[in-house]
Design a protein around this motif. Structure first.
Motif, mmCIF file in Angstrom:
data_model
loop_
_atom_site.group_PDB
_atom_site.id
_atom_site.type_symbol
_atom_site.label_atom_id
_atom_site.label_comp_id
_atom_site.label_asym_id
_atom_site.label_seq_id
_atom_site.Cartn_x
_atom_site.Cartn_y
_atom_site.Cartn_z
ATOM 1 N N VAL A 10 28.373 43.546 52.477
ATOM 2 C CA VAL A 10 27.528 44.066 51.411
ATOM 3 C C VAL A 10 26.642 42.922 50.933
ATOM 4 O O VAL A 10 27.131 41.827 50.655
ATOM 5 C CB VAL A 10 28.363 44.627 50.242
ATOM 6 N N ALA A 11 25.341 43.197 50.872
ATOM 7 C CA ALA A 11 24.381 42.220 50.352
ATOM 8 C C ALA A 11 23.866 42.715 49.007
ATOM 9 O O ALA A 11 23.568 43.901 48.845
ATOM 10 C CB ALA A 11 23.232 42.044 51.324
ATOM 11 N N ILE A 12 23.782 41.803 48.059
ATOM 12 C CA ILE A 12 23.153 42.108 46.768
ATOM 13 C C ILE A 12 21.793 41.437 46.773
ATOM 14 O O ILE A 12 21.693 40.217 46.942
ATOM 15 C CB ILE A 12 23.997 41.579 45.589
ATOM 16 N N ARG A 13 20.750 42.252 46.602
ATOM 17 C CA ARG A 13 19.401 41.681 46.572
ATOM 18 C C ARG A 13 18.819 41.807 45.171
ATOM 19 O O ARG A 13 19.133 42.732 44.430
ATOM 20 C CB ARG A 13 18.494 42.316 47.616
ATOM 21 N N HIS A 14 17.934 40.860 44.859
ATOM 22 C CA HIS A 14 17.350 40.788 43.527
ATOM 23 C C HIS A 14 15.869 41.144 43.505
ATOM 24 O O HIS A 14 15.307 41.324 42.427
ATOM 25 C CB HIS A 14 17.574 39.390 42.937
ATOM 26 N N VAL A 15 15.232 41.196 44.656
ATOM 27 C CA VAL A 15 13.842 41.633 44.774
ATOM 28 C C VAL A 15 13.764 42.601 45.951
ATOM 29 O O VAL A 15 14.399 42.404 46.980
ATOM 30 C CB VAL A 15 12.859 40.454 44.950
ATOM 31 N N ALA A 16 12.987 43.663 45.775
ATOM 32 C CA ALA A 16 12.979 44.777 46.723
ATOM 33 C C ALA A 16 12.530 44.379 48.128
ATOM 34 O O ALA A 16 12.943 44.997 49.106
ATOM 35 C CB ALA A 16 12.108 45.910 46.195
ATOM 36 N N PHE A 17 11.714 43.348 48.258
ATOM 37 C CA PHE A 17 11.184 42.992 49.576
ATOM 38 C C PHE A 17 12.100 42.048 50.352
ATOM 39 O O PHE A 17 11.819 41.692 51.481
ATOM 40 C CB PHE A 17 9.789 42.365 49.455
ATOM 41 N N GLU A 18 13.215 41.644 49.773
ATOM 42 C CA GLU A 18 14.112 40.703 50.423
ATOM 43 C C GLU A 18 15.243 41.436 51.123
ATOM 44 O O GLU A 18 15.741 42.440 50.636
ATOM 45 C CB GLU A 18 14.695 39.772 49.356
ATOM 46 N N ASP A 19 15.643 40.922 52.281
ATOM 47 C CA ASP A 19 16.808 41.458 52.978
ATOM 48 C C ASP A 19 17.568 40.295 53.605
ATOM 49 O O ASP A 19 17.258 39.144 53.334
ATOM 50 C CB ASP A 19 16.406 42.526 54.003
ATOM 51 N N CYS A 20 18.503 40.595 54.461
ATOM 52 C CA CYS A 20 19.319 39.537 55.066
ATOM 53 C C CYS A 20 18.627 38.841 56.236
ATOM 54 O O CYS A 20 19.173 37.891 56.793
ATOM 55 C CB CYS A 20 20.657 40.107 55.515
ATOM 56 N N GLY A 21 17.451 39.326 56.621
ATOM 57 C CA GLY A 21 16.694 38.661 57.684
ATOM 58 C C GLY A 21 17.491 38.527 58.964
ATOM 59 O O GLY A 21 18.167 39.463 59.399
ATOM 60 N N THR A 22 17.449 37.347 59.559
ATOM 61 C CA THR A 22 18.136 37.121 60.841
ATOM 62 C C THR A 22 19.643 37.244 60.708
ATOM 63 O O THR A 22 20.323 37.587 61.673
ATOM 64 C CB THR A 22 17.773 35.750 61.434
ATOM 65 N N LEU A 23 20.184 36.987 59.515
ATOM 66 C CA LEU A 23 21.626 37.155 59.320
ATOM 67 C C LEU A 23 22.014 38.616 59.527
ATOM 68 O O LEU A 23 23.046 38.908 60.135
ATOM 69 C CB LEU A 23 22.048 36.675 57.928
ATOM 70 N N GLY A 24 21.194 39.546 59.056
ATOM 71 C CA GLY A 24 21.453 40.968 59.278
ATOM 72 C C GLY A 24 21.474 41.317 60.747
ATOM 73 O O GLY A 24 22.322 42.090 61.199
ATOM 74 N N THR A 25 20.569 40.721 61.504
ATOM 75 C CA THR A 25 20.516 40.948 62.950
ATOM 76 C C THR A 25 21.777 40.427 63.628
ATOM 77 O O THR A 25 22.355 41.085 64.495
ATOM 78 C CB THR A 25 19.267 40.268 63.545
ATOM 79 N N VAL A 26 22.211 39.244 63.222
ATOM 80 C CA VAL A 26 23.428 38.654 63.795
ATOM 81 C C VAL A 26 24.643 39.525 63.468
ATOM 82 O O VAL A 26 25.470 39.807 64.341
ATOM 83 C CB VAL A 26 23.628 37.208 63.274
ATOM 84 N N LEU A 27 24.754 39.951 62.220
ATOM 85 C CA LEU A 27 25.885 40.796 61.842
ATOM 86 C C LEU A 27 25.886 42.098 62.640
ATOM 87 O O LEU A 27 26.935 42.514 63.148
ATOM 88 C CB LEU A 27 25.851 41.096 60.341
ATOM 89 N N ALA A 28 24.733 42.750 62.749
ATOM 90 C CA ALA A 28 24.634 44.009 63.501
ATOM 91 C C ALA A 28 25.022 43.787 64.956
ATOM 92 O O ALA A 28 25.725 44.608 65.554
ATOM 93 C CB ALA A 28 23.224 44.581 63.396
ATOM 94 N N GLY A 29 24.592 42.675 65.533
ATOM 95 C CA GLY A 29 24.922 42.362 66.924
ATOM 96 C C GLY A 29 26.403 42.137 67.153
ATOM 97 O O GLY A 29 26.888 42.253 68.272
ATOM 98 N N ARG A 30 27.106 41.833 66.095
ATOM 99 C CA ARG A 30 28.553 41.620 66.182
ATOM 100 C C ARG A 30 29.337 42.819 65.667
ATOM 101 O O ARG A 30 30.531 42.727 65.416
ATOM 102 C CB ARG A 30 28.927 40.352 65.432
#
Length: 125
Positions: A10-30
């Motif tokens: 679970v990621a908590i974001r503070h601005v709508a345009f921000e996401d996990c970036g490459t970390l999200g890709t790595v997590l999804a790949g695993r």
């Protein structure tokens, strides 16, 4: 043969345009499921039970709890998770919040920190 249960971040974001970036890709790949919660809007219940909590950055300070009361909820969440030694990652503002949750002091450095910068290791590590 049963498949291993899917791990949930679970990621908590503070601005709508921000996401996990490459970390999200790595997590999804695993094989990780990634849920994003908007700070100050979404309830944090899912963050309490996540296998991994990621607290993202934002243009505020971890000390701005009077202006942004939702930061108090995040600090309480982080204190619980850290006390339980649950996997938790803070990026930018998220790292400030983790420092505060651990009893540390967060103070301005005199210069803005935005984006990536080179790191240099010291003998102390």
């Amino acid at each position: 043969m049963t498949a291993a249960p899917q791990r949930r971040a679970v990621a908590i974001r503070h601005v709508a345009f921000e996401d996990c970036g490459t970390l999200g890709t790595v997590l999804a790949g695993r094989g990780w499921e990634l849920q994003t919660l908007q700070a100050g809007i979404d309830p944090l219940d899912a963050a309490d039970t996540a296998d991994l909590l990621i607290v993202l950055g934002g243009p505020i300070s971890a000390n701005d709890t009077d202006t942004y009361p939702f930061l108090r909820l995040q600090l309480a969440l982080l204190e619980r998770r850290l006390r339980q030694q649950r996997p938790t990652l803070g990026i930018c503002l998220g790292a400030q919040l983790i420092a505060r949750a651990l009893g540390g002091r967060v103070a301005p450095m005199g210069a803005r920190e935005i984006g990536f910068a080179p790191l240099s290791l010291t003998d102390a590590g």
